[in-house]
Design an enzyme around this catalytic site. Structure first.
Site, PDB file in Angstrom:
ATOM      1  N   GLU A 145      30.232  37.075  37.831  1.00  0.00           N
ATOM      2  CA  GLU A 145      28.825  37.275  37.478  1.00  0.00           C
ATOM      3  C   GLU A 145      28.237  36.025  36.839  1.00  0.00           C
ATOM      4  O   GLU A 145      28.941  35.280  36.145  1.00  0.00           O
ATOM      5  CB  GLU A 145      28.684  38.450  36.486  1.00  0.00           C
ATOM      6  CG  GLU A 145      29.164  39.753  37.083  1.00  0.00           C
ATOM      7  CD  GLU A 145      28.850  40.978  36.239  1.00  0.00           C
ATOM      8  OE1 GLU A 145      29.469  42.011  36.453  1.00  0.00           O
ATOM      9  OE2 GLU A 145      27.979  40.895  35.358  1.00  0.00           O
ATOM     10  N   CYS A 153      24.160  31.303  32.135  1.00  0.00           N
ATOM     11  CA  CYS A 153      25.428  31.716  31.538  1.00  0.00           C
ATOM     12  C   CYS A 153      26.429  31.874  32.689  1.00  0.00           C
ATOM     13  O   CYS A 153      26.244  32.694  33.581  1.00  0.00           O
ATOM     14  CB  CYS A 153      25.211  33.030  30.784  1.00  0.00           C
ATOM     15  SG  CYS A 153      26.725  33.655  30.038  1.00  0.00           S
ATOM     16  N   CYS A 170      39.390  38.592  32.628  1.00  0.00           N
ATOM     17  CA  CYS A 170      39.772  37.757  31.489  1.00  0.00           C
ATOM     18  C   CYS A 170      41.103  38.238  30.942  1.00  0.00           C
ATOM     19  O   CYS A 170      41.316  39.444  30.822  1.00  0.00           O
ATOM     20  CB  CYS A 170      38.695  37.853  30.401  1.00  0.00           C
ATOM     21  SG  CYS A 170      39.019  36.762  28.989  1.00  0.00           S
ATOM     22  N   CYS A 186      40.060  41.212  24.308  1.00  0.00           N
ATOM     23  CA  CYS A 186      39.311  41.581  23.093  1.00  0.00           C
ATOM     24  C   CYS A 186      38.812  43.017  23.273  1.00  0.00           C
ATOM     25  O   CYS A 186      38.264  43.356  24.333  1.00  0.00           O
ATOM     26  CB  CYS A 186      38.124  40.642  22.884  1.00  0.00           C
ATOM     27  SG  CYS A 186      38.611  38.908  22.755  1.00  0.00           S
ATOM     28  N   CYS A 188      35.005  43.911  24.369  1.00  0.00           N
ATOM     29  CA  CYS A 188      34.374  43.206  25.488  1.00  0.00           C
ATOM     30  C   CYS A 188      34.657  43.895  26.818  1.00  0.00           C
ATOM     31  O   CYS A 188      35.800  44.278  27.103  1.00  0.00           O
ATOM     32  CB  CYS A 188      34.899  41.769  25.527  1.00  0.00           C
ATOM     33  SG  CYS A 188      34.252  40.805  26.909  1.00  0.00           S
ATOM     34  N   CYS A 233      25.831  39.554  26.401  1.00  0.00           N
ATOM     35  CA  CYS A 233      27.167  39.110  25.985  1.00  0.00           C
ATOM     36  C   CYS A 233      28.151  40.265  26.028  1.00  0.00           C
ATOM     37  O   CYS A 233      27.889  41.332  25.482  1.00  0.00           O
ATOM     38  CB  CYS A 233      27.154  38.625  24.537  1.00  0.00           C
ATOM     39  SG  CYS A 233      26.034  37.300  24.219  1.00  0.00           S
TER      40      CYS A 233
END
Ligand code: SAH
Length: 361
Positions: free
Chosen positions: A95, A108, A115, A119, A122, A355
């Site tokens: 994305e 961004c 990932c 975390c 997220c 975010c």
């Protein structure tokens, strides 16, 4: 797109020269091609009218001007936030988010699909690690954003002069951990910075890291002065390890020490990102400990700034967002103790483009 074709955006100027040498083309043609890609920024060989027809055809048939396939475009904030969902050649999602402001535009960019950092707050982490972006896959996202910006401006104000409108900032805050894919990520930065090519100023790049100490130290020694943001999210080891498994490898003290080395070597201010989670890390005592960590009594203050980010909802996560009052209280404590601090203005929450919301769907 067949994968045996070279993606032109993966090729350095030297590799483009080598390709054309093998094709029996004169050396200056490779320079022309580089200019088409990064100065004129065209992705269509048909428009390269200074090339003989046979060469244009060969480029069209034997190379790829990018490999990302657009799956979906979502727009929010009255069209000023534009998120594209791509499919990578192997099928993994990626994305990119373009944020347009009256006087500037920021893209961004993702450095990985999924990932590995896990975390808990997220959305991207929930996918696990899927793919390291190649330099070309990172560069393509930026070139898309610039074309998208120009198309948007042309459509919203046909009279405006847009040829010279450019992206103002490139932030590596999309999917993935850039320092976990350092070589490819840095190659993309150097390519986009090249004054003979895309020519983006080093100060217009910002990389955000989960806190991988070796990456921070490596960046401190790079020649290009890009900006560094570090996801800190709490001054306390126990809580940080629970929120961010990376903390077990690089605990707070080690991270802060590496940041000190970085600021001393580069004389550049870093920003610390701090996602605010209601009644987890948003208590005034934590703000006080954070201030003490960044401005200790016995050492010079760290050259830094804190960016507070009220947590953006991630479906299926048992966390909540700090309300406005708690955010302002937290900020007030930091300010009282001399820590420069802002609250991040949000974009794209309605289209899951903010975010930590990028989850490939
Ligand atoms: N891997 C890099 C880039 C990630 S995204 C890093 O960890 O820094 C950029 C920022 O968004 C990071 O600070 C990340 O911690 C934060 N973030 C993640 N999930 C979020 C969420 N749901 N709401 C708000 N910010 C979030």
């Amino acid at each position: 797109m067949s994968s045996d074709r070279p993606n032109l955006y993966d090729l350095s100027p030297g590799a483009l020269a080598e390709l054309f040498r093998r094709w029996g083309e004169p050396a200056y043609r490779a320079k022309q091609l580089y200019r088409h890609l990064y100065v004129q920024r065209t992705a269509d060989p048909a428009t390269m009218t200074d090339f003989p027809k046979a060469l244009r055809d060969r480029l069209a048939n034997e190379t790829a001007f990018g490999v990302l396939r657009k799956k979906q475009l979502l727009t929010g904030d009255d069209g000023m936030t534009r998120k594209v969902l791509w499919t990578l050649p192997g099928g993994d999602p990626l994305e990119t988010v373009l944020m347009i402001y009256p006087d500037r535009a920021t893209v961004c960019v993702s450095s990985q699909s999924g990932c590995p950092m896990q975390c808990v707050f997220c959305a991207t982490g929930k996918l696990g690690f899927l793919h390291d972006c190649t330099p070309g896959e990172i560069i393509e996202q930026v070139l898309w954003a610039e074309r998208e910006l120009k198309a948007f401006l042309a459509a919203s104000n046909p009279q405006a002069k847009i040829e010279n409108r450019r992206l103002s900032n490139i932030v590596f805050m999309g999917m993935g951990e850039p320092f976990n894919n350092y070589d490819n990520w840095w190659t993309s930065v150097e390519r986009l910075h090249d004054p003979d090519g895309y020519d983006m100023g080093a100060r217009n790049f910002t990389v955000s890291t989960v806190g991988l100490v070796p990456g921070i130290l490596r960046l401190a020694d790079e020649a290009l002065p890009v900006n560094l943001a570090i996801s800190l999210h709490t001054p306390d080891d126990d809580l940080r390890s629970a929120m961010m498994p990376v903390n077990k490898r690089y605990p707070v003290a080690e991270l802060i020490e590496a940041t000190r080395t970085y600021t001393e070597k580069t004389r550049r201010r870093v920003s610390f990102e701090y996602v605010l989670l209601k009644e987890k890390n948003d208590f005034p005592e934590q703000a006080l400990r954070l201030a003490q960590l960044l401005r200790p009594a016995d050492r010079p203050p760290l050259l830094c700034h804190v960016n507070l980010i009220p947590w953006n909802p991630v479906p299926g996560t048992p966390l909540s967002r700090s309300d406005r009052r708690r955010v302002l209280n937290f900020q007030a404590v930091l300010k009282e103790h001399g820590v420069p601090c802002t609250v991040r203005v949000e974009r794209g929450v309605d289209i899951a483009a903010a975010c930590g919301q990028l989850a490939g769907g």
